[in-house]
Scaffold this motif. Structure first.
Motif, PDB file in Angstrom:
ATOM      1  N   UNK A  42       0.829  -1.201   0.000  1.00  0.00           N
ATOM      2  CA  UNK A  42       0.000   0.000   0.000  1.00  0.00           C
ATOM      3  C   UNK A  42       0.865   1.254   0.000  1.00  0.00           C
ATOM      4  N   UNK A  43       0.191   2.410  -0.010  1.00  0.00           N
ATOM      5  CA  UNK A  43       0.904   3.683  -0.098  1.00  0.00           C
ATOM      6  C   UNK A  43       1.762   3.938   1.134  1.00  0.00           C
ATOM      7  N   UNK A  44       1.275   3.512   2.315  1.00  0.00           N
ATOM      8  CA  UNK A  44       2.041   3.724   3.542  1.00  0.00           C
ATOM      9  C   UNK A  44       3.354   2.950   3.502  1.00  0.00           C
ATOM     10  N   UNK A  45       3.318   1.726   2.971  1.00  0.00           N
ATOM     11  CA  UNK A  45       4.528   0.901   2.913  1.00  0.00           C
ATOM     12  C   UNK A  45       5.531   1.450   1.911  1.00  0.00           C
ATOM     13  N   UNK A  46       5.059   1.878   0.757  1.00  0.00           N
ATOM     14  CA  UNK A  46       5.979   2.343  -0.282  1.00  0.00           C
ATOM     15  C   UNK A  46       6.674   3.645   0.120  1.00  0.00           C
ATOM     16  N   UNK A  47       6.074   4.401   1.053  1.00  0.00           N
ATOM     17  CA  UNK A  47       6.697   5.637   1.519  1.00  0.00           C
ATOM     18  C   UNK A  47       8.042   5.390   2.179  1.00  0.00           C
ATOM     19  N   UNK A  48       8.249   4.139   2.647  1.00  0.00           N
ATOM     20  CA  UNK A  48       9.515   3.827   3.302  1.00  0.00           C
ATOM     21  C   UNK A  48      10.693   3.896   2.338  1.00  0.00           C
ATOM     22  N   UNK A  49      10.422   3.847   1.048  1.00  0.00           N
ATOM     23  CA  UNK A  49      11.498   4.006   0.070  1.00  0.00           C
ATOM     24  C   UNK A  49      12.156   5.376   0.242  1.00  0.00           C
ATOM     25  N   UNK A  50      11.349   6.364   0.601  1.00  0.00           N
ATOM     26  CA  UNK A  50      11.876   7.709   0.839  1.00  0.00           C
ATOM     27  C   UNK A  50      12.152   7.959   2.312  1.00  0.00           C
ATOM     28  N   UNK A  51      11.208   7.572   3.188  1.00  0.00           N
ATOM     29  CA  UNK A  51      11.375   7.817   4.626  1.00  0.00           C
ATOM     30  C   UNK A  51      12.598   7.096   5.172  1.00  0.00           C
ATOM     31  N   UNK A  52      12.806   5.838   4.786  1.00  0.00           N
ATOM     32  CA  UNK A  52      13.973   5.097   5.249  1.00  0.00           C
ATOM     33  C   UNK A  52      15.261   5.741   4.789  1.00  0.00           C
TER      34      UNK A  52
END
Length: 448
Positions: A42-52
């Motif tokens: 989902x969108x929340x999980x894919x944000x980790x590509x940037x947040x991480x």
């Protein structure tokens, strides 16, 4: 081009490598939909590509002074690039999404070590009277990456897969580091000291704060998030106390004893806040208000980035001619005008919305890199790497906090207003940030 040619070959090597890494930092959002479909996330999980990436980058930035003082520059630069290449290779060939995250974390570690390092090295190797021009060129290269990033990702994803995006950066960066080995010089004087493992552990506080403010808009407050923030702040307090008690600290906070450093540091954060806010709210104007496709939304961000790139070298030259204070007043006025234009006309005419974004980003050119230069000029040479590390770390935290505040304001105003009006009201409140530039300008040390 004249400013770029004035730099030494080694400074150009640092800029080319940093430019490539900067582009990779800003391209992944374009691939979000593709990654979500590929891995079923989902969108929340894919944000980790940037947040991480951002968390890893912020965690490593304060380590850069120790790295510079204990590793020969050539070895350090090769180690940084090797870390980035390993991360890129992992993300490129991984069969699962976790591998992409691990790869991006390693890329973030490399970028976090590189950004304060290359700025400090360029400062140390440039005479004071030429630092404004040099950092203006740095700003030109870095801001150009904002415009080039979406274009590169769009072209690569148009003809290839998301793996091809990682492959592109792997090949380009590998070629750069191989062919430029002869230009890399060990210009930084070593000051070897033991690695302070406790201080390094306490730096987790920076990452914890950044993680909290990055994830809060999508997750909302929870007991776990509150605990993470409290523990992170406590770790940072202990970190500060430990640094102040040491004779040879891990991160020398005595930079704040030098008059002119603190206001210059705050100015870099203030200007970066305007820049990062523009990249967040402008796509919302373009897509939510004017109904444009994401491709056009990305293309319409280019005028602001190009305007910023055009102004950066000019502001660098002006720094030596008129000083920092007039530049800050010009930049702050441009940013105020940009927010005012968005607040009153952002939803009415597309042209004025684009112009507002250009003023926001253009104002940054007159503040951020000139303020970095002024902060470094306020310090003795042996403290420049420490001062630069603090500036780059605080800039990331202030940028993340600005995104959080923008998200909170938009959500709050959207409860009782249209989405367009909520964006206008958010822009109106953000006028307070560049207004602080006028106050900080009065605290700037004036060169005699």
């Amino acid at each position: 081009m004249k400013n770029i040619r004035s730099l030494s070959p080694f400074s150009l090597v640092l800029l080319f490598i940093s430019f490539t890494m900067s582009i990779s930092q800003s391209t992944m959002t374009t691939a979000y939909p593709i990654l979500m479909k590929q891995f079923g996330i989902d969108a929340a999980a894919v944000q980790w590509v940037t947040s991480g990436f951002m968390v890893a980058m912020t965690l490593v930035m304060p380590l850069s002074p120790w790295l510079l003082d204990n590793l020969h520059l050539k070895k350090l630069l090769n180690l940084i690039v090797a870390t980035f290449l390993v991360g890129t290779a992992i993300a490129m060939v991984t069969p699962n999404f976790l591998g992409v995250i691990v790869g991006r974390l390693l890329e973030g570690v490399a970028v976090g070590a590189l950004f304060p390092t290359y700025q400090a090295v360029i400062m140390e190797n440039t005479p004071k009277e030429k630092r404004g021009v040099a950092m203006g060129t740095v700003g030109l290269v870095m801001s150009s990456a904002l415009a080039v990033g979406p274009i590169v990702s769009g072209i690569v994803l148009q003809f290839g897969t998301w793996r091809a995006l990682f492959a592109f950066f792997f090949i380009v960066l590998l070629a750069l580091i191989i062919f430029m080995q002869g230009q890399i010089q060990n210009t930084h004087e070593l000051n070897k000291r033991d690695f302070d493992f406790l201080s390094a552990f306490l730096l987790i506080g920076f990452a914890g704060v950044l993680y909290t403010v990055s994830i809060l808009p999508s997750k909302g407050w929870s007991l776990t998030l509150v605990a993470t923030l409290v523990v992170s702040i406590a770790l940072l307090v202990f970190f500060v106390i430990r640094q102040l008690r040491q004779n040879n600290p891990f991160l020398d906070l005595r930079v704040f004893e030098h008059r002119g450093y603190l206001p210059a540091m705050l100015l870099t954060g203030m200007s970066y806040s305007g820049l990062i806010t523009a990249t967040v709210i402008m796509p919302l104007y373009f897509q939510k208000v004017f109904g444009l496709a994401p491709l056009w939304s990305g293309l319409l961000m280019i005028p602001g980035a190009v305007f910023l790139s055009w102004l950066n070298p000019k502001s660098g030259r002006l720094l030596g001619q008129i000083g920092l204070r007039p530049l800050v007043l010009i930049g702050s006025t441009m940013m105020v005008a940009g927010y005012v234009m968005l607040a009153f006309f952002g939803t009415k005419w597309l042209f004025l919305a684009i112009l507002g974004a250009m003023l926001l980003e253009g104002g940054n050119a007159f503040i951020m890199m000139p303020a970095v230069t002024a902060a470094s000029n306020a310090l003795p040479k042996h403290l420049i790497s420490h001062g630069t590390a603090i500036i780059t770390t605080m800039r990331q935290l202030i940028g993340a906090l600005s995104i959080l505040i923008a998200g909170i304001l938009i959500g709050f105003f959207h409860k009782d207003n249209s989405y367009g009006l909520s964006l206008n009201l958010t822009a109106a409140w953000f006028i307070l940030i560049p207004l602080s530039g006028y106050l900080l300008a009065s605290r700037i040390k004036v060169e005699k």
